[in-house]
Design an enzyme around this catalytic site. Structure first.
Site, PDB file in Angstrom:
ATOM      1  N   ALA A 146       0.853  -1.189   0.000  1.00 45.27           N
ATOM      2  CA  ALA A 146       0.000   0.000   0.000  1.00 45.27           C
ATOM      3  C   ALA A 146       0.887   1.236   0.000  1.00 45.27           C
ATOM      4  CB  ALA A 146      -0.925   0.014   1.215  1.00 45.27           C
ATOM      5  N   LYS A 147       0.297   2.369  -0.290  1.00 42.63           N
ATOM      6  CA  LYS A 147       1.016   3.646  -0.190  1.00 42.63           C
ATOM      7  C   LYS A 147      -0.007   4.756  -0.109  1.00 42.63           C
ATOM      8  CE  LYS A 147       5.325   4.880   0.090  1.00 42.63           C
ATOM      9  NZ  LYS A 147       6.329   4.104   0.855  1.00 42.63           N
TER      10      LYS A 147
END
Length: 458
Positions: A146-147
């Site tokens: 994720a980011k």
């Protein structure tokens, strides 16, 4: 309280980086321009997401990946864009834009940093989330990638403005994160204090404290010892192992240049320096400093704490970021942002070994040029994975409310990194490929197995 006086640390690339909010008007500026006739700045560059997809597609071709898996893994699973108001100290209301991207959840909840930077884009978050998926799989962690990020320069905000922005962003993404759903961490422009505000905001919404919702937070509220320096120390562990395996050398008297002197770059410099390396050059966003005999890293870190930049350090001569990348050194550590080594400057890289401290610092075209020139690249998904490994340890400790000591953290991190490095080197031998391809093959095979076992719903 004066504006920006209380934050600590500075920021460069990797998950776990710290940020220092400083008075920009008081900082020295180094403006570098290309030499006459250099038109490299005019050449179009691929976006980070285009680079990430190109890397994935090359490896998918190499391993003849199943078309269904290829289609599934080539895109993020879900994306969130938020626009939210923040009241500034002046009373003005400003609207900010933020993102959170989940790339894949086949192996577990997603994991990835939160970035505060004026150049944050949705495409950048997509790329960084994809790279985190490969990194977590390569380290055999039960995570997907994720980011997230907010389009903002944190250096322009007071502490109060930064806290209000953080708490509102945390509120906007609160239904997207959770200890069993998505666990954020620090990245460029964020630090342990910002993680604490996110943890507190999420906990207040739930009515009780939930330390495991985030990693990279202060030890006093459930963080883990060793997280601050984990990425930098991990880079040192991996680089030392590769030097010994491929070159028959240790770190002693190895000449090192490091681009980026935030959390990742500074801890890499210090940990390499303490193990005998000669760190001859470092840089930050303002410029760089060079000393052929080696920089005194502890004195340099003190100088950065006092001034906010490596520039002006009395123990070295000034140089630009571009000059640093092209120095004749044994080890080059790009530890700033993505896309720093390109087809334009790759022919001029003189290091024998490139250890990727940042995520995605080398474009695919540059990768090919470096390989043709015999320059070995340790890919980001293994080189800078120490941060996410220790973040995993923090998450586990938070869920169990049982904490390990610092020596145990270091031992477990080094073992995890070197065990998986050994697996990657084994793939290079068996399949006749470079380290990046081998790392990607290993990661994608592990994710593919999880997808095959789970199947496609419904």
């Amino acid at each position: 309280m004066a504006k920006n006086e209380t934050m600590e640390g500075r920021s460069d690339a990797s998950a776990g980086d710290a940020a220092q909010v400083i008075d920009r008007q008081a900082q020295p500026r180094v403006v570098t321009t290309p030499p006459p006739g250099d038109r490299s700045a005019e050449l179009p560059r691929a976006t980070a997401y285009e680079v990430a997809q190109a890397q994935f597609n090359m490896v998918a071709d190499f391993m003849d990946l199943d078309p269904d898996l290829r289609a599934y893994l080539s895109r993020p699973q879900r994306e969130l864009i938020v626009h939210f108001p923040v009241r500034m100290d002046s009373g003005e209301m400003r609207i900010f834009t933020g993102f959170r991207v989940h790339h894949n959840t086949a192996k577990g909840p997603t994991k990835g940093g939160i970035r505060y930077h004026p150049d944050v884009t949705l495409d950048e978050c997509r790329a960084l989330a994809m790279w985190m998926t490969w990194k977590c799989a390569l380290m055999n962690l039960p995570y997907g990638g994720a980011k997230g990020g907010v389009i903002v320069d944190p250096h322009d905000l007071s502490r109060g403005e930064l806290e209000r922005l953080t708490r509102r962003y945390a509120t906007e993404i609160s239904f997207f994160i959770g200890p069993e759903r998505d666990i954020p961490a620090p990245d460029v422009g964020t630090n342990a204090q910002i993680m604490a505000w996110i943890m507190d905001t999420y906990s207040m919404h739930r009515g009780y404290s939930i330390p495991a919702v985030i990693t990279g937070k202060p030890v006093s509220i459930g963080g883990t010892v060793g997280r601050e320096y984990a990425t930098g120390l991990g880079i040192t562990y991996v680089t030392r192992a590769v030097l010994k395996q491929r070159f028959g050398r240790g770190l002693e008297d190895i000449r090192v240049a490091i681009q980026g002197f935030g959390n990742v770059g500074s801890w890499t410099a210090l940990s390499m320096h303490e193990r005998g390396a000669r760190v001859v050059a470092v840089s930050d966003r303002f410029g760089g400093v060079f000393n052929e005999k080696g920089l005194d890293i502890r004195h340099l870190m003190r100088h950065v704490q006092e001034t906010g930049s490596v520039t002006g350090f009395a123990g070295g001569e000034p140089l630009s970021n571009r000059e640093l990348l092209e120095l004749p050194v044994d080890v080059l550590v790009p530890a700033a942002l993505e896309g720093q080594i390109t087809r334009e400057n790759a022919p001029r890289i003189q290091a024998s070994l490139v250890a990727e401290g940042a995520n995605g610092p080398t474009t695919p075209e540059a990768d090919r040029i470096l390989e043709e020139r015999g320059i070995l690249v340790i890919p980001d998904i293994i080189c800078n994975a120490g941060g996410v490994v220790v973040s995993y340890f923090e998450w586990v400790q938070g869920l169990q409310s049982y904490f390990w000591n610092e020596s145990e953290i270091r031992r477990r991190m080094e073992q995890t990194l070197l065990d998986n490095l050994e697996a990657v080197i084994g793939v290079t031998v068996r399949r006749g490929c470079n380290l990046r391809t081998a790392a990607y093959v290993t990661a994608i095979e592990r994710i593919s197995e999880a997808v095959r076992v789970r199947g496609f719903y419904p």
